[in-house]
Design a protein around this motif. Structure first.
Motif, short mmCIF file in Angstrom:
data_model
loop_
_atom_site.label_atom_id
_atom_site.label_comp_id
_atom_site.label_asym_id
_atom_site.label_seq_id
_atom_site.Cartn_x
_atom_site.Cartn_y
_atom_site.Cartn_z
N GLY A 118 0.78 -1.22 0.00
CA GLY A 118 0.00 0.00 0.00
C GLY A 118 0.81 1.27 0.00
N LEU A 119 2.16 1.14 0.07
CA LEU A 119 2.98 2.35 0.09
C LEU A 119 2.98 3.01 -1.28
CD1 LEU A 119 4.99 4.11 1.66
CD2 LEU A 119 6.81 2.63 0.82
N ALA A 120 2.59 4.27 -1.35
CA ALA A 120 2.55 5.00 -2.61
C ALA A 120 3.95 5.47 -2.97
CB ALA A 120 1.62 6.20 -2.50
N THR A 121 4.41 5.14 -4.14
CA THR A 121 5.73 5.55 -4.58
C THR A 121 5.60 6.16 -5.97
OG1 THR A 121 6.07 3.30 -5.39
CG2 THR A 121 6.96 3.82 -3.23
N ARG A 131 4.85 3.32 -9.10
CA ARG A 131 4.02 2.32 -8.42
C ARG A 131 2.65 2.89 -8.08
NH1 ARG A 131 7.83 -1.43 -4.54
NH2 ARG A 131 9.62 -1.52 -5.93
N TRP A 132 1.70 1.98 -7.99
CA TRP A 132 0.33 2.39 -7.67
C TRP A 132 0.13 2.42 -6.16
CZ3 TRP A 132 -2.07 -1.49 -11.68
CH2 TRP A 132 -1.94 -0.95 -12.96
N ASP A 133 -0.87 3.16 -5.75
CA ASP A 133 -1.19 3.30 -4.33
C ASP A 133 -2.22 2.26 -3.94
OD1 ASP A 133 -1.58 4.10 -1.77
OD2 ASP A 133 -2.39 6.08 -2.23
N TYR A 134 -1.75 1.09 -3.58
CA TYR A 134 -2.64 0.01 -3.13
C TYR A 134 -3.02 0.21 -1.67
CZ TYR A 134 -2.06 -3.01 -7.25
OH TYR A 134 -2.10 -3.54 -8.51
N PRO A 158 -6.09 -0.60 -6.83
CA PRO A 158 -5.38 0.54 -6.24
C PRO A 158 -6.27 1.79 -6.20
CG PRO A 158 -4.68 0.24 -8.50
CD PRO A 158 -5.60 -0.91 -8.19
N LYS A 159 -5.78 2.78 -5.49
CA LYS A 159 -6.51 4.04 -5.34
C LYS A 159 -6.71 4.70 -6.70
CE LYS A 159 -6.24 8.47 -2.90
NZ LYS A 159 -5.42 9.30 -1.97
N GLY A 160 -7.92 5.19 -6.94
CA GLY A 160 -8.22 5.92 -8.17
C GLY A 160 -8.62 5.06 -9.34
N ALA A 161 -8.63 3.72 -9.17
CA ALA A 161 -8.97 2.83 -10.28
C ALA A 161 -10.49 2.66 -10.40
CB ALA A 161 -8.31 1.47 -10.08
N THR A 162 -10.93 2.34 -11.60
CA THR A 162 -12.34 2.07 -11.86
C THR A 162 -12.52 0.56 -12.02
OG1 THR A 162 -12.59 4.18 -13.01
CG2 THR A 162 -14.27 2.50 -13.41
N GLY A 163 -13.43 -0.01 -11.23
CA GLY A 163 -13.61 -1.45 -11.22
C GLY A 163 -14.23 -1.99 -12.51
N ASP A 164 -13.88 -3.23 -12.84
CA ASP A 164 -14.42 -3.93 -14.00
C ASP A 164 -15.54 -4.85 -13.51
OD1 ASP A 164 -14.94 -5.37 -16.27
OD2 ASP A 164 -12.84 -5.81 -16.74
N ALA A 167 6.30 -1.47 -16.86
CA ALA A 167 6.86 -2.62 -16.13
C ALA A 167 6.65 -2.52 -14.62
CB ALA A 167 8.35 -2.75 -16.45
N VAL A 168 6.82 -1.31 -14.06
CA VAL A 168 6.81 -1.18 -12.60
C VAL A 168 5.46 -1.57 -11.97
CG1 VAL A 168 7.00 0.45 -10.68
CG2 VAL A 168 8.69 0.46 -12.50
N PRO A 169 4.33 -1.02 -12.43
CA PRO A 169 3.06 -1.45 -11.82
C PRO A 169 2.76 -2.92 -12.07
CG PRO A 169 2.68 -0.01 -13.71
CD PRO A 169 4.13 0.06 -13.42
N PHE A 170 3.24 -3.48 -13.17
CA PHE A 170 3.05 -4.91 -13.42
C PHE A 170 3.82 -5.73 -12.39
CE2 PHE A 170 4.60 -8.80 -15.63
CZ PHE A 170 3.37 -9.44 -15.78
N GLN A 171 5.07 -5.38 -12.16
CA GLN A 171 5.87 -6.09 -11.16
C GLN A 171 5.26 -5.96 -9.76
OE1 GLN A 171 9.67 -4.21 -11.65
NE2 GLN A 171 9.96 -5.00 -13.73
#
Length: 298
Positions: free
Chosen positions: A84-87, A92-95, A132-138, A283-287
């Motif tokens: 959940g750490l925002a970077t 990176r995403w803010d989970y 993550p924060k700010g995402a729209t659900g499917d 690559a980063v958010p995928f990893q």
């Protein structure tokens, strides 16, 4: 000594040694002091103030030391160890903070030595990585009561023989449940995560190693990407101990979107993670997504 000598000696004495009665009376008021009760009250007040200052000083020191220790502890940890750490600096995403669901009393974890079948006794639906924060659900991946129909999962793959062949393999291997979640982030990345649970870890391993994860590319490509290569840039530090992960990346020339795909195996469960984005899938958010999902399943 004659009388004249005595009179002369008296005349030579310093004036301070022979105070007159009138002078003594005038000095008496100077000897008066403030009443004792007032002095005692002020002294007690001063002591209370001193004690308060000392207590607050000690408290400040304690909090400063504790705060420094906490900051050091977080800084010293790898970022993948702080869910959940925002970077924002590295993409990176803010989970949200991740918490594994509780196990039934007396049940071992999926990777425990006593758990020979590698079973996940926790609710599989609670093991899917949250958005993550700010995402729209499917909403198409919500399923009924959180369980996804097999046909919806198969729709992720190219039509024709690929779907029917994979459907038969899932049936033969005895897939029990499929849980899923999907979302789209503001940068346009579309993420889909599918968790497939089997009776044993052996069945899960067999599906990935024999039927889905080929040496150079996935056996069954997903829609939007036909040519892949192993994602050799995926860092070893992002992998979770005792959890198998096989990442791929679509190679050029690709169409309007690029696709990244990974298979994660932990005990009796297989996770398939798909990310696609117009232009290039970062690559980063995928990893980060693969690592956090691996942690939840471990």
């Amino acid at each position: 000594m004659t009388d004249q000598q005595q009179e002369k000696a008296v005349e030579t004495l310093p004036a301070s040694l022979e105070p007159e009665p009138e002078q003594a009376q005038q000095q008496e008021p100077e000897l008066e002091q403030e009443p004792l009760p007032v002095v005692a009250k002020d002294a007690k007040k001063d002591r209370r103030i001193l004690r308060a200052v000392l207590r607050w000083t000690a408290a400040v020191v304690v909090f400063a030391v504790a705060g420094a220790g906490t900051a050091y502890g977080i800084t010293d940890m790898k970022r993948t160890d702080v869910p959940g750490l925002a970077t924002a600096s590295d993409g990176r995403w803010d989970y949200p903070t991740l918490t594994k669901p509780p196990l039934p009393k007396g049940s071992p974890g999926p990777l425990a030595e006593s758990n020979r079948s590698g079973s996940h006794f926790a609710d599989l639906r609670a093991l899917v990585l949250p958005a993550p924060k700010g995402a729209t659900g499917d909403k198409a991946l919500d399923g009924a009561d959180g369980w996804l129909a097999t046909k919806v999962f198969l729709a992720e793959f190219s039509s024709g023989d690929n779907r029917s062949e994979l459907a038969q393999k899932l049936k033969d291997d005895g897939v029990r449940h499929i849980a899923a979640r999907g979302w789209t982030t503001p940068d346009g990345t579309h993420t889909r995560i599918y968790l497939l649970q089997f009776d044993t870890a052996t069945a899960a391993d067999g599906l990935v190693s024999g039927d889905m994860a080929g040496f150079a590319s996935p056996t069954h490509p997903v829609i939007g990407a036909d040519s892949y290569e192993p994602d050799d840039a995926f860092p070893d530090a992002a992998k979770v101990t005792n959890v198998s992960s096989v990442p791929y990346v679509e190679v050029k020339p690709y169409g309007a979107e690029q696709v990244r795909l990974a298979f994660v195996t932990a005990g009796d469960t297989v996770a398939m993670i798909v990310q696609s984005r117009k232009g290039e899938a970062k690559a980063v958010p995928f990893q980060q997504t693969v690592t956090l999902q691996s942690q939840l399943l471990s």
